[in-house]
Design a protein around this motif. Structure first.
Motif, PDB file in Angstrom:
ATOM      1  N   LEU A   1      -4.010   5.053  -0.951  1.00  0.00           N
ATOM      2  CA  LEU A   1      -4.177   3.735  -0.329  1.00  0.00           C
ATOM      3  C   LEU A   1      -4.135   3.808   1.198  1.00  0.00           C
ATOM      4  O   LEU A   1      -4.191   2.791   1.885  1.00  0.00           O
ATOM      5  CB  LEU A   1      -3.107   2.762  -0.853  1.00  0.00           C
ATOM      6  N   HIS A   2      -4.023   5.033   1.745  1.00  0.00           N
ATOM      7  CA  HIS A   2      -4.074   5.259   3.189  1.00  0.00           C
ATOM      8  C   HIS A   2      -5.297   6.108   3.539  1.00  0.00           C
ATOM      9  O   HIS A   2      -5.374   6.683   4.614  1.00  0.00           O
ATOM     10  CB  HIS A   2      -2.815   5.995   3.667  1.00  0.00           C
ATOM     11  N   SER A   3      -6.256   6.199   2.607  1.00  0.00           N
ATOM     12  CA  SER A   3      -7.420   7.068   2.800  1.00  0.00           C
ATOM     13  C   SER A   3      -8.561   6.304   3.477  1.00  0.00           C
ATOM     14  O   SER A   3      -8.529   5.085   3.613  1.00  0.00           O
ATOM     15  CB  SER A   3      -7.896   7.587   1.442  1.00  0.00           C
TER      16      SER A   3
ATOM     17  N   LEU B   1      -1.960  -3.212  10.826  1.00  0.00           N
ATOM     18  CA  LEU B   1      -0.808  -2.817  11.652  1.00  0.00           C
ATOM     19  C   LEU B   1      -0.055  -1.669  10.985  1.00  0.00           C
ATOM     20  O   LEU B   1       0.386  -0.724  11.652  1.00  0.00           O
ATOM     21  CB  LEU B   1       0.133  -4.009  11.864  1.00  0.00           C
ATOM     22  N   HIS B   2       0.094  -1.756   9.660  1.00  0.00           N
ATOM     23  CA  HIS B   2       0.789  -0.718   8.899  1.00  0.00           C
ATOM     24  C   HIS B   2       0.083   0.630   9.068  1.00  0.00           C
ATOM     25  O   HIS B   2       0.719   1.646   9.377  1.00  0.00           O
ATOM     26  CB  HIS B   2       0.833  -1.132   7.430  1.00  0.00           C
ATOM     27  N   LEU B   3      -1.244   0.623   8.901  1.00  0.00           N
ATOM     28  CA  LEU B   3      -2.013   1.864   9.028  1.00  0.00           C
ATOM     29  C   LEU B   3      -1.980   2.373  10.468  1.00  0.00           C
ATOM     30  O   LEU B   3      -1.920   3.584  10.702  1.00  0.00           O
ATOM     31  CB  LEU B   3      -3.457   1.643   8.558  1.00  0.00           C
TER      32      LEU B   3
ATOM     33  N   ILE C   1       0.836  -1.216   0.000  1.00  0.00           N
ATOM     34  CA  ILE C   1       0.000   0.000   0.000  1.00  0.00           C
ATOM     35  C   ILE C   1       0.866   1.260   0.000  1.00  0.00           C
ATOM     36  O   ILE C   1       0.352   2.353  -0.223  1.00  0.00           O
ATOM     37  CB  ILE C   1      -1.016   0.033   1.171  1.00  0.00           C
ATOM     38  N   ASP C   2       2.167   1.104   0.245  1.00  0.00           N
ATOM     39  CA  ASP C   2       3.050   2.274   0.180  1.00  0.00           C
ATOM     40  C   ASP C   2       3.435   2.622  -1.257  1.00  0.00           C
ATOM     41  O   ASP C   2       4.153   3.599  -1.479  1.00  0.00           O
ATOM     42  CB  ASP C   2       4.307   2.053   1.029  1.00  0.00           C
ATOM     43  N   LEU C   3       2.949   1.821  -2.219  1.00  0.00           N
ATOM     44  CA  LEU C   3       3.176   2.184  -3.627  1.00  0.00           C
ATOM     45  C   LEU C   3       2.576   3.551  -3.946  1.00  0.00           C
ATOM     46  O   LEU C   3       3.039   4.240  -4.853  1.00  0.00           O
ATOM     47  CB  LEU C   3       2.572   1.123  -4.559  1.00  0.00           C
ATOM     48  N   ASP C   4       1.557   3.943  -3.148  1.00  0.00           N
ATOM     49  CA  ASP C   4       0.938   5.245  -3.413  1.00  0.00           C
ATOM     50  C   ASP C   4       1.891   6.409  -3.105  1.00  0.00           C
ATOM     51  O   ASP C   4       1.629   7.538  -3.513  1.00  0.00           O
ATOM     52  CB  ASP C   4      -0.393   5.400  -2.659  1.00  0.00           C
ATOM     53  N   HIS C   5       2.990   6.117  -2.400  1.00  0.00           N
ATOM     54  CA  HIS C   5       3.991   7.165  -2.167  1.00  0.00           C
ATOM     55  C   HIS C   5       4.595   7.643  -3.489  1.00  0.00           C
ATOM     56  O   HIS C   5       5.055   8.777  -3.575  1.00  0.00           O
ATOM     57  CB  HIS C   5       5.113   6.649  -1.253  1.00  0.00           C
ATOM     58  N   LEU C   6       4.586   6.756  -4.493  1.00  0.00           N
ATOM     59  CA  LEU C   6       5.176   7.114  -5.784  1.00  0.00           C
ATOM     60  C   LEU C   6       4.390   8.233  -6.466  1.00  0.00           C
ATOM     61  O   LEU C   6       4.902   8.899  -7.358  1.00  0.00           O
ATOM     62  CB  LEU C   6       5.236   5.876  -6.697  1.00  0.00           C
TER      63      LEU C   6
ATOM     64  N   LEU D   1       0.518   2.011  12.606  1.00  0.00           N
ATOM     65  CA  LEU D   1       1.825   2.640  12.822  1.00  0.00           C
ATOM     66  C   LEU D   1       1.902   3.982  12.094  1.00  0.00           C
ATOM     67  O   LEU D   1       2.464   4.953  12.631  1.00  0.00           O
ATOM     68  CB  LEU D   1       2.944   1.704  12.349  1.00  0.00           C
ATOM     69  N   ASP D   2       1.339   4.050  10.873  1.00  0.00           N
ATOM     70  CA  ASP D   2       1.331   5.327  10.150  1.00  0.00           C
ATOM     71  C   ASP D   2       0.491   6.357  10.905  1.00  0.00           C
ATOM     72  O   ASP D   2       0.843   7.539  10.961  1.00  0.00           O
ATOM     73  CB  ASP D   2       0.765   5.136   8.740  1.00  0.00           C
ATOM     74  N   ALA D   3      -0.633   5.910  11.501  1.00  0.00           N
ATOM     75  CA  ALA D   3      -1.494   6.828  12.266  1.00  0.00           C
ATOM     76  C   ALA D   3      -0.764   7.321  13.511  1.00  0.00           C
ATOM     77  O   ALA D   3      -0.866   8.491  13.878  1.00  0.00           O
ATOM     78  CB  ALA D   3      -2.799   6.138  12.621  1.00  0.00           C
TER      79      ALA D   3
HETATM   80 ZN   LIG Z   1       2.260   3.566   4.825  1.00  0.00          ZN
END
Ligand SMILES: [Zn+2]
Length: 107
Positions: free
Chosen positions: A59-61, A96-98, A36-41, A100-102
């Motif tokens: 993808l983090h929305s 878990l990823h979201l 889901i971190d592909l959206d960083h691109l 930690l990002d939150a």
């Molecule tokens: Zn992320």
């Protein structure tokens, strides 16, 4: 740097706590949440430690989270037990990823 390290450490702790001795397979599936971190691109700069990913990257929305929850609900009805488990472990990794990002948005 601690933030990125936690993306590897937290799934490792969960995998070791829940799925011993076959922890490594589920650990790798949870690391698949990095997809889901592909959206960083799509962002400029690609990585900004001061930016809150939640709500910024597609993808983090909120819509993406709703989609992940819908997939989780439908995964209970998938006929293949092994693919159901893989999908649910991947979705746990995304959760878990979201999380930690939150956390990163508050500190
Ligand atoms: Zn992320």
């Amino acid at each position: 740097m601690l933030h990125i390290a936690l993306h590897f450490i937290l799934p490792l702790v969960v995998a070791l706590a829940v799925w011993r001795p076959q922890w490594w397979r589920n650990y790798l599936w949870m690391l698949g949440a990095f997809i889901i971190d592909l959206d960083h691109l799509l962002a400029d700069p690609i990585y900004d430690p001061e930016r809150c990913s939640i709500g910024f990257h597609p993808l983090h929305s909120t819509y993406a989270v709703m989609f992940y929850l819908v997939v989780l609900v439908f995964s209970w009805f998938w006929p293949s037990i092994s693919w159901r488990q893989r999908a649910q472990v991947l979705l746990l990794g995304i959760g878990l990823h979201l999380f930690l990002d939150a956390l990163d948005c508050f500190f």
